[in-house]
Design an enzyme around this catalytic site. Structure first.
Site, short mmCIF file in Angstrom:
data_model
loop_
_atom_site.label_atom_id
_atom_site.label_comp_id
_atom_site.label_asym_id
_atom_site.label_seq_id
_atom_site.Cartn_x
_atom_site.Cartn_y
_atom_site.Cartn_z
N ASN A 12 0.87 -1.18 0.00
CA ASN A 12 0.00 0.00 0.00
C ASN A 12 0.91 1.23 0.00
O ASN A 12 1.50 1.55 1.03
CB ASN A 12 -0.90 -0.03 1.24
CG ASN A 12 -1.71 1.24 1.40
OD1 ASN A 12 -1.77 2.06 0.49
ND2 ASN A 12 -2.34 1.39 2.56
N TRP A 13 0.99 1.87 -1.15
CA TRP A 13 1.92 3.01 -1.26
C TRP A 13 1.39 4.29 -0.60
O TRP A 13 2.10 5.27 -0.49
CB TRP A 13 2.24 3.27 -2.75
CG TRP A 13 3.29 2.34 -3.28
CD1 TRP A 13 3.56 1.06 -2.85
CD2 TRP A 13 4.22 2.60 -4.34
NE1 TRP A 13 4.60 0.52 -3.57
CE2 TRP A 13 5.02 1.45 -4.50
CE3 TRP A 13 4.44 3.69 -5.17
CZ2 TRP A 13 6.03 1.36 -5.44
CZ3 TRP A 13 5.45 3.61 -6.13
CH2 TRP A 13 6.24 2.44 -6.25
N LYS A 14 0.10 4.26 -0.22
CA LYS A 14 -0.52 5.44 0.40
C LYS A 14 -0.30 6.66 -0.51
O LYS A 14 -0.29 6.51 -1.74
CB LYS A 14 0.02 5.63 1.82
CG LYS A 14 -0.10 4.33 2.64
CD LYS A 14 0.16 4.50 4.11
CE LYS A 14 0.00 3.16 4.81
NZ LYS A 14 0.13 3.24 6.26
N HIS A 95 -9.23 1.32 4.99
CA HIS A 95 -7.97 1.50 5.71
C HIS A 95 -8.18 2.47 6.87
O HIS A 95 -8.97 3.41 6.76
CB HIS A 95 -6.89 2.05 4.76
CG HIS A 95 -5.53 1.99 5.36
ND1 HIS A 95 -5.09 2.91 6.28
CD2 HIS A 95 -4.52 1.09 5.21
CE1 HIS A 95 -3.86 2.58 6.67
NE2 HIS A 95 -3.50 1.48 6.02
N GLU A 97 -6.55 4.84 7.91
CA GLU A 97 -6.30 6.26 7.57
C GLU A 97 -7.51 6.88 6.88
O GLU A 97 -7.78 8.07 7.06
CB GLU A 97 -5.02 6.36 6.72
CG GLU A 97 -3.79 6.09 7.58
CD GLU A 97 -2.61 5.47 6.85
OE1 GLU A 97 -2.58 5.50 5.61
OE2 GLU A 97 -1.71 4.96 7.55
N GLU A 165 -5.00 -4.68 10.72
CA GLU A 165 -3.93 -3.70 10.91
C GLU A 165 -4.17 -2.93 12.21
O GLU A 165 -5.01 -2.00 12.22
CB GLU A 165 -3.91 -2.70 9.75
CG GLU A 165 -3.65 -3.33 8.41
CD GLU A 165 -3.10 -2.32 7.41
OE1 GLU A 165 -1.98 -2.53 6.92
OE2 GLU A 165 -3.77 -1.31 7.13
N GLY A 171 3.15 2.34 10.78
CA GLY A 171 4.15 3.40 10.64
C GLY A 171 4.91 3.73 11.91
O GLY A 171 5.58 4.75 11.98
N SER A 210 3.92 -2.15 10.31
CA SER A 210 5.35 -2.25 10.57
C SER A 210 5.96 -3.60 10.21
O SER A 210 6.86 -4.09 10.89
CB SER A 210 5.67 -1.88 12.03
OG SER A 210 5.34 -0.52 12.28
N GLY A 231 3.09 -1.10 4.21
CA GLY A 231 3.12 0.33 3.90
C GLY A 231 4.51 0.77 3.51
O GLY A 231 4.98 0.56 2.39
P1 13P Z 1 3.47 0.38 7.58
O1 13P Z 1 3.93 -0.92 6.97
O2 13P Z 1 4.18 1.58 7.07
O3 13P Z 1 3.42 0.29 9.08
O4 13P Z 1 1.93 0.59 7.09
C1 13P Z 1 1.03 -0.46 7.22
C2 13P Z 1 -0.20 -0.09 6.49
O5 13P Z 1 -0.95 0.79 6.90
C3 13P Z 1 -0.48 -0.80 5.23
O6 13P Z 1 -1.79 -0.56 4.80
#
Ligand code: 13P
Length: 247
Positions: A12-14, A95, A97, A165, A171, A210, A231
């Site tokens: 997931n590149w966000k 997600h 976020e 998640e 993150g 993470s 992420g």
């Molecule tokens: P990280 O791997 O950066 O912790 O993010 C996880 C995430 O939100 C994937 O959707």
């Protein structure tokens, strides 16, 4: 019992990446891993280019969100129909976020997943507790309920993936213990089987938060962990391939 579920590692590149990031995708496609399913979900404007670039590899391309409607007056939104049209095969919905930044409810996420299905896309439905909710001691009950509210009707092993998640692990460099992940995935699996029978046994349960090349193998070895949603470590080919190779 779990052997029929092929692992899936999804990136997931966000809101990261520019056109120059294509070089990372090209490196991933050149390695062309085939030990598991691999999906990369870049921001919307890059999807078409990524589909073109990944064409000759096993890597599939997905999106990070979709609208519930087929088309219409929804400025700034993107339909599942268009995602399918430009070659995406999956879409992440719910997600944390988006739940936080855009106030998305589980009912809305369920409707988005149903729109994905109506257009032939796999829905990756995200769920997870906050740190306060975990500290309150009822994370499994709460996340199981969140999954039941967010899952689309007609969910099957072929069209739906669930990603657990924990919000506090995203993150942050912090991950739950192996026991905490195992307990959550086992509770989610039990709920899926109770609700969907054998089909629930086939739905893949990803862990996200993470995941890095140095902890991926341990996490992927946990019962009922069928891969990961990655992420930060999905942005660089070397890191992402390290995780993919651990699956
Ligand atoms: P990280 O791997 O950066 O912790 O993010 C996880 C995430 O939100 C994937 O959707």
């Amino acid at each position: 019992m779990t052997s029929s579920r092929r692992k899936l590692v999804a990136g997931n590149w966000k809101m990261n990446g520019l056109t120059a990031s294509m070089a990372e995708l090209v490196e991933m496609c050149d390695a062309n891993p085939s030990n598991c399913d691999v999906l990369v979900c870049p921001p919307f404007p890059l999807i078409g280019r990524f589909v073109g670039s990944a064409g000759n590899s096993h890597i599939e391309i997905g999106a990070q969100d979709c609208h519930t409607a087929e088309s219409g007056a929804h400025t700034g939104d993107v339909s599942a129909a268009l995602l399918k049209d430009v070659g995406a095969s999956a879409v992440i919905v719910g997600h944390s976020e988006r739940r936080a930044d855009h106030g998305e409810s589980s009912a809305l996420i369920k409707a988005k997943a149903e729109a994905a299905h109506a257009n032939g896309l796999t829905a990756i439905v995200c769920i997870g507790e906050t740190e306060a909710q975990r500290d309150a001691g009822n994370a499994e009950t709460l996340v199981t309920a969140q999954m039941r509210e967010s899952l689309p009707s007609g969910a099957t092993a072929a069209n739906t993936v669930v990603a657990y998640e924990p919000v506090w692990a995203i993150g942050t460099g912090r991950t739950p213990t192996t026991e905490q992940i195992a307990a959550m995935h086992s509770a989610l699996r039990a709920a899926l089987v109770a609700d969907l029978g054998d089909e629930g046994n086939g739905i893949r349960l990803l862990y996200g938060g993470s995941v890095k090349p140095n902890n991926a193998a341990e996490i992927f070895a946990i019962d009922d962990v069928d891969g990961g949603l990655i992420g930060g470590a999905s942005l660089k080919a070397a890191d992402f391939l390290g995780i993919v190779n651990a699956a």
